[in-house]
Scaffold this motif. Sequence first.
Motif, short mmCIF file in Angstrom:
data_model
loop_
_atom_site.label_atom_id
_atom_site.label_comp_id
_atom_site.label_asym_id
_atom_site.label_seq_id
_atom_site.Cartn_x
_atom_site.Cartn_y
_atom_site.Cartn_z
N LYS A 84 5.32 -16.33 -10.71
CA LYS A 84 4.18 -15.38 -11.03
C LYS A 84 3.58 -15.13 -9.78
N ALA A 85 3.14 -16.04 -8.95
CA ALA A 85 2.41 -15.73 -7.54
C ALA A 85 3.13 -14.87 -6.56
N MET A 86 4.51 -15.45 -6.65
CA MET A 86 5.27 -14.65 -5.69
C MET A 86 5.72 -13.46 -6.24
N LEU A 87 5.66 -13.11 -7.43
CA LEU A 87 6.09 -11.40 -7.99
C LEU A 87 4.76 -10.72 -7.63
N LEU A 88 3.63 -11.45 -7.86
CA LEU A 88 2.43 -10.57 -7.67
C LEU A 88 2.19 -10.26 -5.88
N GLN A 89 2.77 -11.24 -5.10
CA GLN A 89 2.82 -10.70 -3.56
C GLN A 89 3.85 -9.85 -3.39
N ILE A 90 5.03 -9.85 -3.93
CA ILE A 90 5.95 -8.80 -3.77
C ILE A 90 5.25 -7.54 -4.28
N TYR A 91 4.77 -7.36 -5.65
CA TYR A 91 4.19 -6.14 -5.83
C TYR A 91 2.91 -5.60 -5.01
N VAL A 92 2.25 -6.43 -4.21
CA VAL A 92 1.35 -5.97 -3.27
C VAL A 92 1.83 -5.60 -2.16
N ALA A 93 2.93 -6.20 -1.81
CA ALA A 93 3.74 -5.81 -0.46
C ALA A 93 4.39 -4.50 -0.62
N MET A 94 5.01 -4.31 -1.79
CA MET A 94 5.83 -3.05 -1.92
C MET A 94 4.89 -1.88 -2.14
N LYS A 95 3.72 -2.06 -2.82
CA LYS A 95 2.69 -0.96 -2.90
C LYS A 95 2.53 -0.52 -1.34
N ALA A 96 2.40 -1.31 -0.58
CA ALA A 96 1.82 -1.03 1.01
C ALA A 96 3.15 -0.66 1.78
N MET A 97 4.26 -0.98 1.23
CA MET A 97 5.41 -0.76 2.31
C MET A 97 5.59 0.80 2.52
N PRO A 98 5.31 1.82 1.92
CA PRO A 98 5.33 3.25 2.34
C PRO A 98 4.47 3.45 3.49
N TRP A 99 3.21 3.02 3.34
CA TRP A 99 2.22 3.04 4.37
C TRP A 99 2.60 2.33 5.50
N TYR A 100 3.17 1.06 5.64
CA TYR A 100 3.47 0.25 6.61
C TYR A 100 4.57 1.11 7.50
N SER A 101 5.47 1.92 6.72
CA SER A 101 6.47 2.47 7.41
C SER A 101 6.26 3.56 7.99
N ALA A 102 5.05 4.14 8.06
CA ALA A 102 4.50 5.28 8.61
C ALA A 102 4.08 4.80 10.13
N LEU A 103 3.71 3.51 10.30
CA LEU A 103 3.28 3.34 11.59
C LEU A 103 4.40 3.38 12.71
N PRO A 104 5.71 2.85 12.49
CA PRO A 104 6.62 2.93 13.30
C PRO A 104 7.21 4.24 13.58
N THR A 105 6.87 5.05 12.41
CA THR A 105 7.46 6.43 12.21
C THR A 105 6.58 7.23 13.23
N VAL A 106 5.22 7.07 13.32
CA VAL A 106 4.19 7.61 14.25
C VAL A 106 4.49 7.39 15.61
N SER A 107 4.68 5.90 16.20
CA SER A 107 4.93 5.51 17.43
C SER A 107 6.32 6.23 17.93
N GLU A 108 7.15 6.06 16.78
CA GLU A 108 8.51 6.79 17.60
C GLU A 108 8.37 8.35 17.91
N TYR A 109 7.38 8.90 17.22
CA TYR A 109 7.32 10.47 17.24
C TYR A 109 6.63 10.55 18.66
N MET A 110 5.38 9.59 19.09
CA MET A 110 4.69 9.61 20.19
C MET A 110 5.81 9.37 21.35
N VAL A 111 6.64 8.29 21.37
CA VAL A 111 7.52 8.02 22.19
C VAL A 111 8.47 9.26 22.61
N GLU A 112 9.08 9.90 21.32
CA GLU A 112 10.16 10.82 21.63
C GLU A 112 9.41 12.24 22.21
N ASN A 113 8.00 12.35 22.25
CA ASN A 113 7.47 13.37 22.95
C ASN A 113 6.69 13.13 24.18
#
Length: 277
Positions: A84-113
């Motif tokens: 139950k504890a591990m499933l809760l951790q997975i739930y919290v992490a997966m809610k945040a993952m779309p936002w986490y993915s934005a940081l390297p996307t922005v950093s790559e955009y800045m590098v490319e430009n």
Amino acid sequence: MDGGGGGDYLKLFVDETSFYNRIVLGSLMPAGTWESLPHPIQTWIRNYIGGTLVYFISGFLWCFFIYFLKRNVYVPKDEIPTKKAMLLQIYVAMKAMPWYSALPTVSEYMVENGWTRCISSISDVGWPAYLVYMSIYLVLVEFGIYWMHRELHDIKPLYKYLHATHHIYNKENTLSPFAGLAFHPLDGILQAVPHVIALFVVPTHFTTHVALLFLEGIWTANIHDCIHGKLWPVMGAGYHTIHHTTYRHNYGHYTIWMDWMFETLRDPMDDGSKKVM
């Protein structure tokens, strides 16, 4: 840093990120679903898929090894976290993952430009300079993550509304490798921001930067398994478990140096205390 080639040099970064996109998206999605998308959207999808795979593969393999294959060897039975504890951790992490993915996307955009000091190839500076630059990069990251993490504790609103989400896991039997990315999205992004800031300060090999960002996913899984590796000066799980029980020690990242310098280090070998929050 444009290596003297202007737009032609910056195209090398775009070519590299496009190559990564083709590897990931081309392997997992029909071409018609992603090829027509804008390049930054492709990059975000690739980072989301890559981050999710790193999270689940590293988490599942490590949990299988320490909780089942080596059951009671590294972690006593009464300290193994519940499903139950591990499933809760997975739930919290997966809610945040779309936002986490934005940081390297922005950093790559800045590098490319061309907004950063990134280099495309180690040969642009040579191996000696590369090793010096990446050493400086890692020191900046260590310093930045230490202070970002510490202020997330010391500034009460930041702790209450952001970092407290992660610190509900404050005992050995609630910590697991899946807790490594179980943060409020903004909290996780703030702690990774020093990787991006360093791009503006020191010439950084782009591929190494991307690899280090994804290494974070594996590292955070490892430091939440409660196993003290005794590999000085690495800030491993033994140190980080103390952080989750005292809340006032061991804010550091890969090494103990920042905590040693700023007098917040507590060694697992000397620790006899329980939670003192």
